[in-house]
Motif scaffolding. Structure first.
Motif, short mmCIF file in Angstrom:
data_model
loop_
_atom_site.label_atom_id
_atom_site.label_comp_id
_atom_site.label_asym_id
_atom_site.label_seq_id
_atom_site.Cartn_x
_atom_site.Cartn_y
_atom_site.Cartn_z
N LEU A 60 0.83 -1.21 0.00
CA LEU A 60 0.00 0.00 0.00
C LEU A 60 0.87 1.26 0.00
CD1 LEU A 60 -2.76 -1.02 2.58
CD2 LEU A 60 -2.98 -0.85 0.11
N LEU A 61 1.94 1.25 0.81
CA LEU A 61 2.82 2.42 0.87
C LEU A 61 3.55 2.61 -0.46
CD1 LEU A 61 4.37 2.11 4.45
CD2 LEU A 61 2.76 3.81 3.65
N ARG A 80 2.61 1.60 -3.44
CA ARG A 80 1.68 2.07 -4.47
C ARG A 80 1.40 3.56 -4.30
NH1 ARG A 80 -3.94 -1.04 -5.21
NH2 ARG A 80 -4.41 0.16 -3.34
N SER A 81 1.27 3.97 -3.05
CA SER A 81 1.02 5.39 -2.78
C SER A 81 2.20 6.25 -3.23
CB SER A 81 0.75 5.56 -1.29
OG SER A 81 1.07 6.83 -0.86
N ARG A 97 2.40 6.48 -7.02
CA ARG A 97 1.38 7.37 -7.60
C ARG A 97 1.86 8.82 -7.56
NH1 ARG A 97 -3.52 4.50 -4.70
NH2 ARG A 97 -4.32 3.26 -6.41
N LYS A 98 2.60 9.16 -6.51
CA LYS A 98 3.02 10.55 -6.34
C LYS A 98 4.27 10.90 -7.12
CE LYS A 98 2.82 12.50 -2.29
NZ LYS A 98 3.08 12.63 -0.86
N ILE A 152 -2.78 9.76 3.95
CA ILE A 152 -1.72 9.72 2.93
C ILE A 152 -2.35 9.94 1.55
CG2 ILE A 152 0.05 8.26 1.86
CD1 ILE A 152 0.36 7.03 4.71
N ASP A 153 -1.83 10.99 0.87
CA ASP A 153 -2.46 11.47 -0.38
C ASP A 153 -2.59 10.40 -1.46
OD1 ASP A 153 -2.20 13.81 0.95
OD2 ASP A 153 -0.40 14.45 -0.14
N GLY A 154 -1.54 9.60 -1.60
CA GLY A 154 -1.51 8.63 -2.71
C GLY A 154 -2.36 7.39 -2.47
N MET A 155 -3.04 7.31 -1.34
CA MET A 155 -3.85 6.12 -1.04
C MET A 155 -5.32 6.48 -1.01
SD MET A 155 -2.07 4.18 2.13
CE MET A 155 -0.33 3.85 2.21
N ASP A 180 -7.61 2.34 1.60
CA ASP A 180 -6.20 1.96 1.78
C ASP A 180 -5.57 2.66 2.97
OD1 ASP A 180 -6.38 0.29 -0.32
OD2 ASP A 180 -5.01 1.36 -1.66
N SER A 191 -3.86 0.46 5.70
CA SER A 191 -2.43 0.57 5.99
C SER A 191 -2.18 0.63 7.49
CB SER A 191 -1.84 1.80 5.30
OG SER A 191 -2.36 2.97 5.89
N LEU A 229 -3.15 -3.23 8.65
CA LEU A 229 -2.22 -4.31 8.28
C LEU A 229 -0.92 -4.28 9.07
CD1 LEU A 229 -2.82 -4.19 4.43
CD2 LEU A 229 -3.19 -6.19 5.89
N PHE A 234 -9.80 9.58 -2.88
CA PHE A 234 -8.51 9.93 -2.29
C PHE A 234 -8.69 11.12 -1.35
CE2 PHE A 234 -7.43 7.31 -5.79
CZ PHE A 234 -6.22 6.72 -5.46
#
Lengths: 608, 252
Positions: A6-7, A9-10, A13-14, B99-102, B106, B110, B113, B143
């Motif tokens: 997840l981290l 992928r995040s 994306r950025k 978190i912006d990208g999730m 998610d 995060s 998990l 998002f």
């Protein structure tokens, strides 16, 4: 693993743009690294595979004379030497010659063999690569197959002072004497043409000896011992020899240069990728300090956060390097064709697991290191400090350039504040820029010196680059020089001879003689001490001097045809031709050993 | 008899500022109980957030001990504290820090998990919580940049609760929100507290403080007094008056 995904992928994306550039750089680097490793690890081994297949010799030599008469002495000398494993003595024709090739000229000593005899030799076999229906003519080494030299086409070959026209019947491969890089080159003639050449008399008869020794690394010593013994017995006989190490190195010189250039480029590109990754991580930590603090607050450890970055970049490195290494197999056939045209030895491309996995290991290892190094900063992130606005405000660092007390105008003061508060990051940026500048300048210089103006490069490896170089027999030398002296277009002219001499207690050396070394253009050849000036002086290759613990001022003894003389070492040269077994002598200096009878090269520099 | 969840003994915290020592918390002896909605109030600089961070194991005390369920946590290493926080605590921050990208889902996963590998169970739990705070399935895929501040803070609450923590620490959860969205967030916290969730909240907003059943007032790093309001009842005027009187007494 799920949380890391997840981290990752995040983050991806950025940082799409940055990730794309890292992918491209790593792909390019892996592409070149794999090519380098294939060339370095397997390409030269191909020589050994061929060597075994053709039962090739470790030392080959030709000596003018009647082979039947010389055979007892040659056999006895070889049998007496415990290093000898097996040998084969055959007759040949042996003479200097030349033919046009690829817009230039191949000019060297030819070992001319009868085709059938060459194909049935038990040691130093010759392998026919292409044959034809033509039954009378010449077979040439495969390396010379070009558009102009092909089956059925005529070729003019100058042997001694005769130019003879032959039809090309086919091409062959001979490992130790199959190219101009071997010191001597074999030519095969059909039975009728061999007898015809023999009857013309321009190429004297000689014995051609192929010797296999027990330890191939002793080839050069063996060669030197043998030549000393032969020159003592046959002082006036012309001789030419070559050894395993000389041939294996010289036939692969282009492969070595290519692999050196490719490896340098690969590591430069990899370095750029690593710098981009490291600076990207530094920026990521700086920009996401509070979010990283929040992640730590909810239970992430520093190791978990570092691992997510390691996973992210290692995955990118794995994908990009796998694709890059795989793509290198697409380009390799073109490189292989280029290499074969230089080595003359066929190479079959196949998948090489070792270079592939070493490429992956180098790239993933260095990328992981480049990630781990700046990621250590994550350990310093205190969640409380980060949540309160980042480390800088919480750690109560010094207030650089306080506005209340400074006389500096606002804009420069703010600029200084920003620079000083992020001093470590600024230092990293400076180092990055320094490295990148070095790479750019180095690349630009390489491009200039190798593509646009190759004179410095040629000076380094060739030594001397005259406008014209003319070969002339010794008896015509004086007359020719007088004629040239009248020509006002000529700036300077000097004489060169190249021949072999023996260093007593050492090995045989290729000696370059010149009437006056002060005239040569490339004065950088002699980088320590000076060129030989008097008849008792010699300059030797620094590589050879180092291997034999010789210093400037030492005296060495040389011999040619049983005559010997002592010389003082006046300087070291940077010549690496002939594996560094090279020396410079004045023509007067050589007269102490023998008389110049063969061809001289006359180098001419024209005025503009 | 209420069960003690967290207690401190002589808890002190000091910072060094330009060579001078600043005592932010001074000898605090405190017990927090299971199921309580404890509110920490005080003026700016009183040490409210520092106390919250120390209690939650985010920060270590300079002196004294903190015990959770009779286990001393103030001696744990930073990794040990991280494990403690992920297992036992939930956090709601004023600035939320999604978190912006999730996607929102998610963001929640995060946090889940890191403590629990059972992804299916976590997804079910996240969906339940999202439903409880009024975040639709469609919104869960969005998002952080695509939702309002109130929605983001409700996602923050879901993130804090995903691991079913024994205690949730909320630092000014309505501080960055307008009154309507702030009210939604407070209602959400109250709703979870009513199901038995222990909450410790730092605020300087009286309307928010009214949601707690126990109010601690901090002044100059010490607990000056506390007030017990009982179970929260909507539009309970007596509750409001009692809190006002307490705060007046404390010098608010």
């Amino acid at each position: 693993m799920g949380k890391n995904f997840l981290l990752i992928r995040s983050n991806l994306r950025k940082t799409k743009g940055q990730t794309a550039s890292i992918l491209a750089l790593i792909l390019l680097s892996a592409f070149m690294l794999n090519i380098w490793l294939m060339l370095a690890m397997d390409y030269k081994q191909n020589f050994d595979r061929y060597h075994n297949r053709l039962n090739a010799e470790h030392v080959a030599f030709a000596i003018n004379g009647d082979s039947d008469k010389m055979k007892p002495f040659l056999s006895e000398t070889l049998e007496k030497d415990k290093r000898t494993d097996s040998f084969f003595i055959d007759r040949c024709l042996f003479m200097v010659g030349s033919f046009d090739y690829n817009g230039g000229e191949v000019n060297m000593e030819f070992i001319i063999l009868e085709k059938q005899a060459a194909l049935t030799r038990p040691i130093g076999k010759t392998e026919l690569i292409e044959n034809s229906r033509y039954t009378s003519g010449i077979y040439l080494p495969m390396i010379y197959k070009t558009g102009d030299i092909d089956i059925g086409k005529p070729i003019d070959i100058m042997i001694g002072n005769q130019t003879i026209n032959y039809t090309v019947c086919g091409f062959f491969n001979n490992l130790m004497a199959g190219s101009h890089n071997c010191g001597m080159c074999t030519l095969l003639l059909t039975e009728d043409k061999y007898q015809e050449l023999k009857s013309i008399g321009c190429a004297p008869e000689a014995a051609f000896v192929s010797v296999k020794i027990n330890d191939k690394t002793e080839g050069e010593d063996f060669e030197a011992t043998l030549k000393n013994a032969l020159s003592a017995k046959y002082p006036n006989a012309r001789m030419r020899s070559t050894s395993y190490s000389l041939v294996s190195s010289s036939r692969y010189i282009s492969q070595m240069i290519c692999s050196a250039v490719v490896s340098a480029m690969a590591f430069f590109v990899l370095l750029i990728a690593l710098v981009v990754i490291a600076s990207g991580i530094i920026n990521y930590i700086q920009e996401n300090m509070e979010k990283l603090g929040a992640l730590k607050a909810i239970g992430y450890t520093s190791r978990q956060l570092t691992c997510s970055l390691l996973f992210q970049f290692s995955s990118i490195a794995l994908i990009a390097s796998s694709v890059g290494a795989a793509l290198s197999y697409c380009l390799f056939p073109a490189i292989n064709d280029m290499m074969i045209s230089q080595t003359g030895i066929p190479y079959k491309i196949y998948f090489l697991p070792a270079p592939f996995f070493i490429t992956l290991a180098i790239i993933i290892g260095t990328v992981a290191f480049a990630v781990w190094l700046p990621s250590r900063k994550i350990r310093d992130i205190d969640p409380v400090a980060a949540l309160r606005g980042g480390i800088q405000t919480h750690s109560f660092k010094r207030n650089h350039i306080p506005l209340e007390g400074t006389q500096i105008p606002l804009q420069p003061a703010l600029a200084l504040k920003a620079s000083l508060s992020g001093i470590r990051q600024n230092i990293i940026v400076c180092i990055t820029m320094l490295v990148l500048s070095l790479i750019v300048v180095f690349s630009a210089l390489m491009v200039k010196n190798v593509i646009f103006d190759i004179t410095p490069f040629l000076n380094l490896i060739v030594g001397e680059t005259a406008d014209s170089c003319i070969n002339i027999t010794a008896d015509a030398e004086d007359r020719f020089l007088k004629d040239m002296a009248k020509d006002k277009r000529i700036e300077k002219i000097y004489l060169y001879n190249s021949l072999e001499i023996n260093h007593i207690g050492g090995t045989s050396l290729t000696a370059t003689l010149c009437d006056d070394f002060s005239k040569v253009n490339n004065q950088m050849v002699c980088f320590k001490g000076r060129f030989p000036k008097y008849d008792n002086e010699i300059a030797i290759a620094a590589k050879y001097a180092k291997e034999n613990n010789l210093e400037i001022g030492d005296e060495i003894a040389l011999s040619v045809g049983g005559r010997q003389a002592g010389y003082l070492i006046s300087g070291f040269t940077q010549i690496t031709n002939n594996l560094g077994k090279d020396c410079l002598l004045t023509r007067e200096g050589y007269q102490k050993l023998g008389t110049l009878q063969s061809l001289s090269s006359i180098s001419i520099w024209r005025t503009m | 008899m209420k069960q003690i969840l967290l207690n401190t003994e002589n808890l002190s915290k000091s910072f060094s500022t330009g060579g001078a020592l600043q005592h932010v918390l001074k000898n605090i002896n405190l017990e927090l109980y299971k199921g309580d909605f404890t509110v920490i109030m005080g003026a700016s600089g009183a040490g409210k957030s520092t106390l919250l961070y120390a209690l939650s194991g985010m920060d270590t005390p300079s002196l004294g001990t903190i015990s959770f369920d009779n286990q001393v946590i103030s001696d744990l290493t930073s990794d040990g504290l991280a494990v403690f926080r992920r297992k036992h605590c939930g956090f709601v921050f004023q600035q939320i820090y999604l978190i912006d990208g999730m996607s929102l889902m998610d963001n929640v996963l995060s946090a889940g998990l890191v403590a629990n590998n059972d992804r299916k169970a976590l997804i079910l739990r996240a969906r339940e919580l999202f439903q409880a705070v009024g975040i639709s399935e469609e919104t869960q895929k969005k998002f952080p940049g695509q939702i309002s501040g109130g929605e983001a803070q409700r996602v923050g609450i879901v993130r804090a609760l995903i691991n079913s923590p024994e205690i949730v620490f909320a630092d000014e959860p309505t501080g960055a929100l307008n009154s309507k969205t702030g009210l939604d967030v407070l209602n959400t916290l109250t709703k979870f507290n009513e199901t038995g969730q222990s909450i410790v909240m730092v605020t300087h907003d009286m309307r928010s403080a009214r949601r707690g059943n126990r109010i601690l007032y901090l002044k100059d790093g010490s607990i000056l007094g506390e007030c017990h309001l009982g179970k929260y009842v909507h539009k309970d005027e007596k509750r409001h008056e009692k809190l006002s009187a307490f705060l007046l007494e404390m010098g608010w």
